[in-house]
Enzyme design. Structure first.
Site, PDB file in Angstrom:
ATOM      1  N   GLU A  54       0.839  -1.203   0.000  1.00  0.00           N
ATOM      2  CA  GLU A  54       0.000   0.000   0.000  1.00  0.00           C
ATOM      3  C   GLU A  54       0.876   1.256   0.000  1.00  0.00           C
ATOM      4  OE1 GLU A  54      -1.882  -1.073   3.580  1.00  0.00           O
ATOM      5  OE2 GLU A  54      -3.179  -2.549   2.631  1.00  0.00           O
ATOM      6  N   GLU A  71      -4.432  -6.771   2.239  1.00  0.00           N
ATOM      7  CA  GLU A  71      -3.185  -7.486   2.568  1.00  0.00           C
ATOM      8  C   GLU A  71      -3.236  -8.931   2.101  1.00  0.00           C
ATOM      9  OE1 GLU A  71      -4.744  -5.411   4.527  1.00  0.00           O
ATOM     10  OE2 GLU A  71      -3.254  -3.867   4.973  1.00  0.00           O
ATOM     11  N   GLN A  86       2.069  -2.036   5.502  1.00  0.00           N
ATOM     12  CA  GLN A  86       2.270  -0.634   5.890  1.00  0.00           C
ATOM     13  C   GLN A  86       2.600  -0.531   7.380  1.00  0.00           C
ATOM     14  OE1 GLN A  86      -0.990   2.419   5.464  1.00  0.00           O
ATOM     15  NE2 GLN A  86       0.305   2.876   3.697  1.00  0.00           N
ATOM     16  N   PHE A  87       1.854  -1.240   8.179  1.00  0.00           N
ATOM     17  CA  PHE A  87       2.164  -1.448   9.592  1.00  0.00           C
ATOM     18  C   PHE A  87       2.025  -2.949   9.838  1.00  0.00           C
ATOM     19  CE2 PHE A  87       1.258   2.988   9.581  1.00  0.00           C
ATOM     20  CZ  PHE A  87       1.971   3.539  10.639  1.00  0.00           C
ATOM     21  N   ALA A  88       2.925  -3.489  10.643  1.00  0.00           N
ATOM     22  CA  ALA A  88       2.902  -4.933  10.874  1.00  0.00           C
ATOM     23  C   ALA A  88       1.555  -5.383  11.414  1.00  0.00           C
ATOM     24  CB  ALA A  88       4.006  -5.309  11.853  1.00  0.00           C
ATOM     25  N   PHE A 117      -1.259  -4.894  10.420  1.00  0.00           N
ATOM     26  CA  PHE A 117      -2.218  -5.272   9.378  1.00  0.00           C
ATOM     27  C   PHE A 117      -1.922  -6.653   8.789  1.00  0.00           C
ATOM     28  CE2 PHE A 117      -1.950  -0.433   8.352  1.00  0.00           C
ATOM     29  CZ  PHE A 117      -2.541  -0.140   9.565  1.00  0.00           C
ATOM     30  N   ILE A 118      -0.833  -7.250   9.227  1.00  0.00           N
ATOM     31  CA  ILE A 118      -0.434  -8.556   8.678  1.00  0.00           C
ATOM     32  C   ILE A 118      -1.470  -9.628   9.006  1.00  0.00           C
ATOM     33  CG2 ILE A 118       0.893  -9.514  10.626  1.00  0.00           C
ATOM     34  CD1 ILE A 118       3.136 -10.177   8.605  1.00  0.00           C
ATOM     35  N   HIS A 169      -1.182   0.193  15.752  1.00  0.00           N
ATOM     36  CA  HIS A 169       0.009   0.584  14.986  1.00  0.00           C
ATOM     37  C   HIS A 169       1.306   0.317  15.754  1.00  0.00           C
ATOM     38  CE1 HIS A 169      -3.185   3.046  13.117  1.00  0.00           C
ATOM     39  NE2 HIS A 169      -2.496   2.891  12.010  1.00  0.00           N
TER      40      HIS A 169
END
Lengths: 324, 81
Positions: free
Chosen positions: A29, A60, A82-84, A86-87, A127
């Site tokens: 992203e 994702e 973009q930030f872990a 969101f994994i 975040h």
């Protein structure tokens, strides 16, 4: 030797690998036109073009799946979360597809998933998480977590060249806060090898990521009190470098494990269990863990300060263990 | 008396940058004075004072670096909003 930041080291590794190997490409992203949320891929879109620097939709699972597919036909994708945090949306693709391909039909899945993780940045619960524990229990994955700019570059290059899926945990707090000497010539840091960040003789502290710097700070204070700490920077969390862990335990006979991840079922729990199984007769006391408490990362700055392990917490654990 | 507030630093970053500028001026002042001093003892004091200012510059620069690092993270979280 020139010094560069942790963030610059990541950027350099990506740039050099994309130049060296045309099968390496980036997707995620805002990684293209915008240059990435943290500006790591700034200028890449212009340099490598839209076919190698792909801006993806907010999905994702979709773009991780696309990366896995590309890796199966000979590409080496680097996915940026973009930030872990969101994994988790890509959990199925990572755990049930990427991690299993080798076991199911012998296929290499050379993807790297860059995961900007960790707290101390006032980002709140969505975040700031340390996500390594989510994947630590998944055979077929590799997980690395550099603590220095040198390792950030060397481990990312090694991850891109690896034929297994690698989750590359890059600590956001370190991006622009640390700098260290990084060679301009090509090098890699091997996956699966820890390093001795500080040699000592009285007690071992096993840690990784941003906590390496916290433990070094603690060790400096403890040294003034006559306690010599040996700090092991794991560098790779999965697979663990058991040899380095057992060597330091046998040397000092006392162990504190420090991580920013929450305590229950964390990396520290596994290391502690391994030490108990393999080195019990060498221990002079229990294996202590200094970790975040079992709560989400607080948004409130004072609460977050309490949440993240500090040098004082490490000192306190070391002093307690030294009494055994 | 009318005060022109438009030139005053208003953000913490502006304040820090202004402070670095002033510390740099102080450093230059003491260093130049030290070069002109004829007595060794006077020169030593002035050079020490210059070194102090250098320390302040370093400390303030560290604050700026920390602030910039956090601002970049804040921007990433909020998307620059």
């Amino acid at each position: 030797m020139r010094e560069i930041s942790y963030l610059e080291a990541i950027r350099e590794a990506l740039d050099e690998e994309m130049t060296r190997d045309p099968s390496v490409f980036i997707l995620g992203e805002d990684v293209g036109v915008y240059g990435g949320a943290f500006r790591i891929t700034e200028g890449f879109y212009e340099k490598y073009g839209e076919l190698r620097v792909l801006d993806t939709p907010l999905s994702e699972s979709g773009f991780t799946g696309a990366a896995i597919g590309a890796s199966l036909v000979g590409m080496r994708p680097v996915v940026e979360m973009q930030f872990a945090d969101f994994i988790s949306c890509a959990f199925d693709q990572i755990v049930n597809v990427a991690a299993k391909n080798h076991y199911r039909w012998g296929a290499a899945t050379p993807i790297v998933i860059r995961a900007p993780y960790g707290g101390n940045i006032h980002g709140g619960a969505f975040h700031s998480q340390s996500i390594e524990g989510f994947f630590f229990n998944v055979p077929g994955l590799k997980i690395v977590a550099p603590s220095t700019a040198y390792d950030a570059k060397g481990l990312l290059i090694a991850s891109i060249r690896d034929n297994d899926p690698v989750i590359y945990c890059e600590h956001k707090y370190l991006y622009r806060r640390i700098k260290d000497p990084v060679p301009e010539e090509e090098y890699t840091v091997p996956i699966g090898k820890a390093r001795v960040a500080l040699e000592g003789k009285d007690i071992s502290i096993i840690t990784y990521g941003a906590m390496v710097h916290t433990t070094l700070e603690a060790a400096q204070t403890l040294k003034e009190d006559g306690i010599s700490c040996e700090i092991i920077d794991l560098r790779t969390i999965l697979p663990l470098d058991k040899n380095s862990i057992f060597t330091t335990v046998k040397k000092t006979n006392k162990v504190v494990i420090v991580h920013e991840q929450t305590k229950t079922g964390g990396v520290g729990a596994e290391i502690s269990a391994l030490i108990n199984e393999q080195c019990f007769e060498y221990l002079d006391g229990p294996v202590f863990r200094v970790t975040a408490p079992d709560t989400p990362v607080p948004y409130s700055a004072p609460l977050e300060e309490t949440f993240i392990p500090k040098a004082e917490d490490v000192i306190s654990a070391v002093e307690k263990l030294m009494r055994y | 008396m009318k005060v022109d507030k438009t030139s005053e630093p208003s953000t913490i970053m502006e304040i820090l940058m202004e402070a670095i500028k002033r510390e740099q001026e102080s450093y230059d002042y003491y260093y130049r004075a030290a070069l002109q001093a004829t007595k060794p003892a006077t020169r030593k004091i002035l050079l020490n004072l210059a070194e102090w200012e250098k320390g302040h510059i370093q400390e303030l620069t560290n604050h700026v670096m920390e602030l910039k690092a956090q601002m970049e993270i804040d921007r990433a979280i909020t998307g620059g909003l």
